[in-house]
Each structure stands twice: as structure tokens, then as C-alpha cells.
Design a protein around this motif. Structure first.
Motif: not given
Length: 227
Positions: A161-164, A183-189, A191-197
Motif C-alpha cells: 500500500e502507498f500513500s501518493i 491510467a489508474a482508473n483502467q488498472l482499478r476497473s 481489479g488490479i489496484i484500489e486507488y482512492s484519495r
């Protein structure tokens, strides 16, 4: 290598490693700490955490030209005798590192043949990595580069997990924030990463490796072969 070791130090023989560590101090690296100053006199061998090395432009945004974690060391210019560097280095993720003064390190380097060889191998890796970075920026998509960056960050920091923030990622990769968002939304959609705030969690490393450009595998092989 074990996760709680710096790989360069761990590659040394027991005698060379013991002699070097007797002259080192274990220090905490806090997020945002600046390591490159005009009077910098310390070299760091991270155990965990991540140091980001940036090229500072007068009219262009800061751009990441390198990262250092448990695979390497920070302070190559100082180890080679320079008093300062035009690059900016700061702690991106907190952790611990072995710290040694440049003066003591250069003396140790003069007498420690194993350390000399390890440093030469690492410098070769850094040079080849810079070549790969130029090729990567030219030929690979932002989504591939982001996946590679996340994998390399995890390898060096040993964190899932990273805070960035998106602004920071955009600056590090030299792109606009809207590109990082896509790019982040593509990875998140997928199911590869979770990215929020401003918080990134790697959910599926194997799939992330498939999304990354070939540079990641090339650099992994380079580290394995050289170190």
C-alpha cells in the motif's frame, strides 16, 4: 535476499559486511526528508522505504529520474568524491536505512575490495536503467509505465500500500494529472489496484506485471544477473 536486508550489503561476504556495518548507523527516513543538499555528507543503504531522485527544471515540473530502495544505495555522486549534485532526492515512503558519512565510506571503499565490486555493479545497473527509462518514455504507454512504476516501488519498499496523490504521480512520471487518472482508473476497473484519495493498494500483482511494459522484466533480470 531477505526482505529486511539491503541487497548491496547482503551481497558482501560476511567479513566485508560486518566491517562496513560497524561504521554505519541505522536511521529512520521520514516522508519528505530531503537527502540532497549542497553540504550532503551521508550515504544511505535503505532497508525499506523509498527514495525518489528528481531532475529539477526552472520552467518544467520535477521529473523522477531514479528511485532507490532496499535494492541499492543513495549517494553515488558523493561516494565518487563530488560535494554536491544537481538532482534532488527526498524520501517518498518512510522506512529505515543504514547511514554512513561520505568520508568514512570512501575510506572503507579504498580498503574493501568486495564493496568496490558491489558498487561498480550497482553503478552499471543505474546507468543501464537510465537508458531503459529513455526508451520506455518514448515507446510505452502511460498505463504500462504506471504499472511498472508501482511494481518497482513495491520491490524497493516491500509495501503493498502507498500513500501518493495523483499530482505527485503525474510529476514523477512527467505527465498531466488527467493521464494518471485515466491510467489508474483502467488498472482499478480491471481489479488490479484500489486507488482512492491518494491511497494505492496493489490487489493483484500477477496481473499488474502483465500490464507493465517489458522494461520491468528487463530491469528485474538486470538486477538478478548483476547483483
Amino acid at each position: 535476499m531477505e526482505n529486511d536486508q539491503n541487497h548491496i550489503i547482503a551481497s558482501l561476504s560476511q567479513n566485508d559486511r560486518s566491517h562496513l556495518l560497524k561504521q554505519c548507523t541505522l536511521v529512520d527516513l521520514q516522508t519528505g526528508r530531503i537527502l540532497s543538499t549542497s553540504g550532503a555528507n551521508q550515504i544511505y543503504f535503505p532497508i525499506n522505504g523509498l527514495i525518489s531522485i528528481l531532475s529539477l527544471g526552472d520552467v518544467t515540473p520535477n521529473f523522477e529520474v531514479g528511485m532507490v530502495g532496499r535494492e541499492g544505495m543513495y549517494g553515488i555522486p558523493f561516494a565518487l568524491g563530488l560535494k554536491s549534485t544537481d538532482f534532488h532526492a527526498s524520501v517518498l515512503y518512510p522506512g529505515q536505512a543504514w547511514s554512513i558519512s561520505t568520508t568514512v565510506f570512501r575510506t572503507e571503499l579504498h580498503h574493501n575490495r568486495g564493496l568496490q565490486l558491489a558498487l561498480n555493479r550497482y553503478i552499471n545497473i543505474v546507468i543501464e536503467q537510465l537508458y531503459n527509462t529513455c526508451r520506455c518514455i518514448k515507446f510505452h504507454t502511460l498505463s504500462e509505465r504506471l504499472a511498472k512504476w508501482l511494481l518497482m516501488s513495491q520491490d524497493r519498499s516491500n509495501a503493498l500500500e502507498f500513500s501518493i496523490t495523483q499530482e505527485t504521480l503525474a510529476s514523477l512520471l512527467g505527465v498531466r494529472r488527467v493521464g494518471i487518472t485515466a491510467a489508474a482508473n483502467q488498472l482499478r476497473s480491471n481489479g488490479i489496484i484500489e486507488y482512492s484519495r491518494g491511497h494505492v493498494t496493489i490487489l493483484n500483482r500477477k496481473h499488474l506485471e502483465k500490464q507493465a511494459c517489458s522494461c520491468y522484466l528487463d530491469e528485474t533480470k538486470l538486477y538478478t544477473k548483476t547483483l
